[in-house]
Design a protein around this motif. Structure first.
Motif, mmCIF file in Angstrom:
data_model
loop_
_atom_site.group_PDB
_atom_site.id
_atom_site.type_symbol
_atom_site.label_atom_id
_atom_site.label_comp_id
_atom_site.label_asym_id
_atom_site.label_seq_id
_atom_site.Cartn_x
_atom_site.Cartn_y
_atom_site.Cartn_z
ATOM 1 N N VAL A 95 0.827 -1.210 0.000
ATOM 2 C CA VAL A 95 0.000 0.000 0.000
ATOM 3 C C VAL A 95 0.858 1.257 0.000
ATOM 4 O O VAL A 95 0.517 2.260 -0.633
ATOM 5 N N CYS A 96 1.990 1.219 0.690
ATOM 6 C CA CYS A 96 2.856 2.399 0.722
ATOM 7 C C CYS A 96 3.379 2.750 -0.673
ATOM 8 O O CYS A 96 3.673 3.915 -0.948
ATOM 9 N N GLU A 97 3.498 1.751 -1.561
ATOM 10 C CA GLU A 97 3.895 2.041 -2.937
ATOM 11 C C GLU A 97 2.825 2.849 -3.653
ATOM 12 O O GLU A 97 3.137 3.729 -4.472
ATOM 13 N N ARG A 100 12.184 9.414 5.357
ATOM 14 C CA ARG A 100 12.212 9.433 6.819
ATOM 15 C C ARG A 100 10.970 8.756 7.393
ATOM 16 O O ARG A 100 11.044 8.044 8.412
ATOM 17 N N TYR A 101 9.843 8.953 6.730
ATOM 18 C CA TYR A 101 8.615 8.304 7.193
ATOM 19 C C TYR A 101 8.716 6.781 7.042
ATOM 20 O O TYR A 101 8.330 6.031 7.950
ATOM 21 N N LEU A 102 9.192 6.300 5.908
ATOM 22 C CA LEU A 102 9.335 4.861 5.702
ATOM 23 C C LEU A 102 10.294 4.257 6.721
ATOM 24 O O LEU A 102 10.096 3.125 7.176
ATOM 25 N N GLN A 103 11.321 5.010 7.077
ATOM 26 C CA GLN A 103 12.268 4.497 8.062
ATOM 27 C C GLN A 103 11.658 4.514 9.464
ATOM 28 O O GLN A 103 11.806 3.548 10.231
ATOM 29 N N LYS A 104 10.957 5.608 9.825
ATOM 30 C CA LYS A 104 10.363 5.692 11.150
ATOM 31 C C LYS A 104 9.254 4.660 11.345
ATOM 32 O O LYS A 104 9.057 4.155 12.458
ATOM 33 N N SER A 105 8.526 4.359 10.284
ATOM 34 C CA SER A 105 7.459 3.375 10.372
ATOM 35 C C SER A 105 7.943 1.957 10.095
ATOM 36 O O SER A 105 7.117 1.036 9.991
ATOM 37 N N ASN A 106 9.263 1.783 9.956
ATOM 38 C CA ASN A 106 9.873 0.456 9.757
ATOM 39 C C ASN A 106 9.357 -0.248 8.505
ATOM 40 O O ASN A 106 9.243 -1.469 8.471
ATOM 41 N N GLN A 107 9.066 0.522 7.475
ATOM 42 C CA GLN A 107 8.643 -0.075 6.219
ATOM 43 C C GLN A 107 9.779 -0.159 5.206
ATOM 44 O O GLN A 107 9.700 -0.946 4.264
ATOM 45 N N ALA A 108 10.821 0.619 5.382
ATOM 46 C CA ALA A 108 11.967 0.597 4.474
ATOM 47 C C ALA A 108 13.122 1.338 5.138
ATOM 48 O O ALA A 108 12.947 1.978 6.190
ATOM 49 N N VAL A 142 9.246 -4.000 8.363
ATOM 50 C CA VAL A 142 7.973 -4.652 8.640
ATOM 51 C C VAL A 142 7.570 -5.455 7.412
ATOM 52 O O VAL A 142 7.414 -4.908 6.330
ATOM 53 N N THR A 143 7.409 -6.760 7.569
ATOM 54 C CA THR A 143 6.985 -7.608 6.467
ATOM 55 C C THR A 143 5.481 -7.769 6.483
ATOM 56 O O THR A 143 4.801 -7.343 7.408
ATOM 57 N N SER A 177 -3.507 -5.350 -3.115
ATOM 58 C CA SER A 177 -2.240 -5.146 -2.414
ATOM 59 C C SER A 177 -1.996 -6.277 -1.432
ATOM 60 O O SER A 177 -2.886 -7.069 -1.110
ATOM 61 N N LEU A 178 -0.775 -6.334 -0.918
ATOM 62 C CA LEU A 178 -0.394 -7.410 -0.005
ATOM 63 C C LEU A 178 -0.786 -7.131 1.443
ATOM 64 O O LEU A 178 -1.004 -8.067 2.215
ATOM 65 N N ASP A 179 -0.842 -5.873 1.848
ATOM 66 C CA ASP A 179 -1.003 -5.534 3.258
ATOM 67 C C ASP A 179 -2.226 -4.652 3.517
ATOM 68 O O ASP A 179 -2.237 -3.821 4.417
ATOM 69 N N ALA A 180 -3.288 -4.839 2.733
ATOM 70 C CA ALA A 180 -4.487 -4.010 2.922
ATOM 71 C C ALA A 180 -5.179 -4.298 4.238
ATOM 72 O O ALA A 180 -5.833 -3.417 4.815
#
Length: 579
Positions: free
Chosen positions: A78-80, A113-121, A127-128, A183-186
């Motif tokens: 979803v983040c994509e 920075r958001y992706l890093q703080k939210s542990n998505q990238a 986060v898997t 999506s994978l994580d909806a």
């Protein structure tokens, strides 16, 4: 369609699952479709080779796999999808003349920075999908959506038994995917616990990202302008998922994440931006000085022009700004982690300064301003000149233009089509029905336009920072920019002073924001109508509620009275009270 292919389709005698008709055709790729309802099924034509009659042609088999892969899309998060939306929003802002560093240097860094703080990238332990799905089923039933809302029913699964495994919960290459969504994580985005835990994205947060990036660069584009351009369609937000590539298929639960039914309010985006800045742990923003349009000294000049008020008022607005102490860098600069951190509304502050100045000059109590208008009319007739600003003439001109602008805005909203070109569907069976209805609607619209000789929808006008055009031939009315204030001010000891010695204000008692609600609707019937008209005017210009502007006016009045110089008698009275 070739006649041999249609003839071959007649050999297939099963009933259509949509309309129960037996009237089949064959596409060029070898797939069967119903010529009655245009339903396409998974069955393919067995094309026989003249030399090897026992084998299907390999070229058709390869194209069938390719078409299936394109139909069901690739695996995506979803983040994509939100990243695609942010990219197109940034490109739209760049086309409006925003600083070139906006996209790559600021917005992109905030997003990383958001992706890093939210542990998505950008982290060693991202986060898997499995970690996202942990605990999502244990969330409250009232907050999460049931599978029956988006999953196909038993009859649909029977019809679509030949669908790839990605629909049933696993992708074609063996990876896990989200049930009943593209999506994978909806699933995690429909769980309140997961959404709060990882601070997952929402559509209003995309505007919060843009607002913070514009504020970091101190761009002249305020939040009011940003939301107005969104409403006019210059910045993608409504049906923004249409910018997704063909490989990213949306259906089921994805529709609840990316579907937008309304534009968020000014206060909502302001709150989302502040929460986002605190979550990203952003440092103190660059100071807002008088060199930038966000400063009230320059922003108020823009709104004076927009409201068709004299330029001479700008001098008094600056005096009020200095007296209240709202023009200093410490007050204007945003610090997300400060002790009294709050994201300042620069546009609302500039409007409040103008309203306070109008109250200082004309009092705006439904009596004093009309007496001054009569006096001004007499002076203009005696001098045979219309150079003195008359509040009554200004009120009639602006009120007429404001009423017409409101009616035009309502008509444009009524004509606006909220339905997307690429509709969302909750299941594969609904896709055929939705696409068929779309083709029928488009055909009827085209036929109706031909019968009525009506022109298609006009092209979208380019974005503009001003909503009124004063002083032009085909504008909204005469201009009052160059008129002077006349007898409402006087010169004494080489400096200008106000002729109006009195000032009225509402109760300035402190209120607790978390415990006390908005009092504007309670006191609105008791307020002067001329003051309410000023609130309505700037409410329309900024696209915010009248209560928001009134609350900022009260804040400016508190600061103005607190910082006002005290007379000797007032100082003696204060000393006696202390003793």
């Amino acid at each position: 369609m070739d006649e041999p292919l249609i003839a071959q389709g007649s050999s297939f005698q099963e009933q259509c699952s949509q309309c129960s008709a037996v009237d089949w055709g064959v596409t060029e790729e070898g797939g069967y479709f119903c010529r009655s309802c245009h339903n396409v099924i998974e069955r393919t034509l067995e094309v026989l080779d003249s030399y090897h009659s026992n084998y299907r042609v390999s070229r058709i088999s390869r194209e069938s796999k390719k078409n299936k892969k394109l139909e069901h899309g690739n695996d995506w998060m979803v983040c994509e999808g939100f990243q695609f939306i942010l990219k197109h929003q940034a490109e739209a802002l760049l086309e409006m003349g925003v600083c070139p560093q906006f996209k790559d240097d600021v917005l992109c860094n905030f997003w990383r920075r958001y992706l890093q703080k939210s542990n998505q990238a950008y982290t060693r332990n991202p986060v898997t999908v499995e970690r996202f799905q942990l605990g999502s089923d244990t969330d409250g039933a009232s907050e999460s959506l049931s599978l029956s809302d988006f999953c196909p029913s038993a009859s649909e699964t029977d019809v679509e038994s030949s669908a790839p495994s990605s629909i049933s919960g696993f992708s074609s290459d063996g990876g896990a995917s989200s049930v009943c969504s593209g999506s994978l994580d909806a699933n995690s985005y429909h769980s309140t616990a997961e959404r709060k835990r990882w601070n997952l994205m929402t559509m209003p947060m995309t505007l919060a990202f843009c607002h913070l990036s514009l504020l970091w660069l101190r761009e002249a584009l305020t939040l009011s302008d940003l939301l107005r351009f969104v409403a006019e369609g210059h910045i993608p937000y409504i049906n923004a998922y249409q910018v997704f590539p063909e490989e990213m298929k949306l259906y089921g639960k994805d529709s609840q994440i990316f579907r937008v039914e309304s534009i968020p309010s000014h206060r909502k985006v302001q709150q989302e931006a502040h929460k986002l800045a605190v979550f990203l742990d952003l440092p103190r923003f660059p100071p807002v000085t008088q060199e930038y349009m966000l400063h009230p000294a320059l922003l108020s000049l823009k709104y004076l022009t927009e409201a068709n008020l004299p330029d001479e008022l700008h001098l008094w607005v600056c005096r009020v700004m200095e007296q209240a102490g709202v023009g200093e860098g410490t007050y204007l600069t945003y610090d997300p982690l400060g002790r009294k951190s709050c994201l300042l509304s620069y546009d609302i502050l500039a409007a409040a300064l103008i309203i306070v100045t109008m109250k200082l000059l004309f009092k705006m109590d439904d009596q004093k301003e009309w007496k001054l208008s009569k006096k001004t009319d007499t002076e203009n007739k005696q001098n045979k000149d219309n150079g003195i600003f008359c509040l009554r003439k200004w009120y009639k001109t602006v009120q007429r233009a404001l009423d017409l602008a409101k009616e035009k805005e309502v008509e444009e909203i009524a004509r606006q089509s909220w339905k997307p070109r690429k509709p969302l569907y909750s299941s594969r069976k609904q896709k055929c029905v939705i696409l068929k209805r779309r083709r029928v609607v488009e055909h009827l619209q085209t036929s109706f336009q031909k019968l009525t000789n009506s022109t298609p929808e006009p092209q979208q006008s380019p974005p503009c920072s001003f909503r009124f055009r004063w002083g032009e031939v085909d504008g909204d009315g005469p201009s009052y920019y160059n008129q002077h204030l006349g007898s409402v001010v006087m010169e004494k000891n080489g400096s200008l002073h106000l002729m109006n010695p009195k000032y009225w204000h509402t109760a300035l008692k402190p209120c607790q924001p978390k415990q006390c609600r908005d009092h504007f609707r309670e006191i609105e019937p008791t307020l002067p109508r001329s003051y309410i008209f000023l609130l309505q005017l700037f409410s329309f210009l900024l696209g915010v509620g009248e209560s928001c502007i009134h609350a900022q006016v009260i804040q400016v009045e508190r600061l103005l009275i607190r910082n006002a110089p005290r007379t000797p008698s007032a100082q003696k009275l204060q000393q006696k009270q202390k003793n």
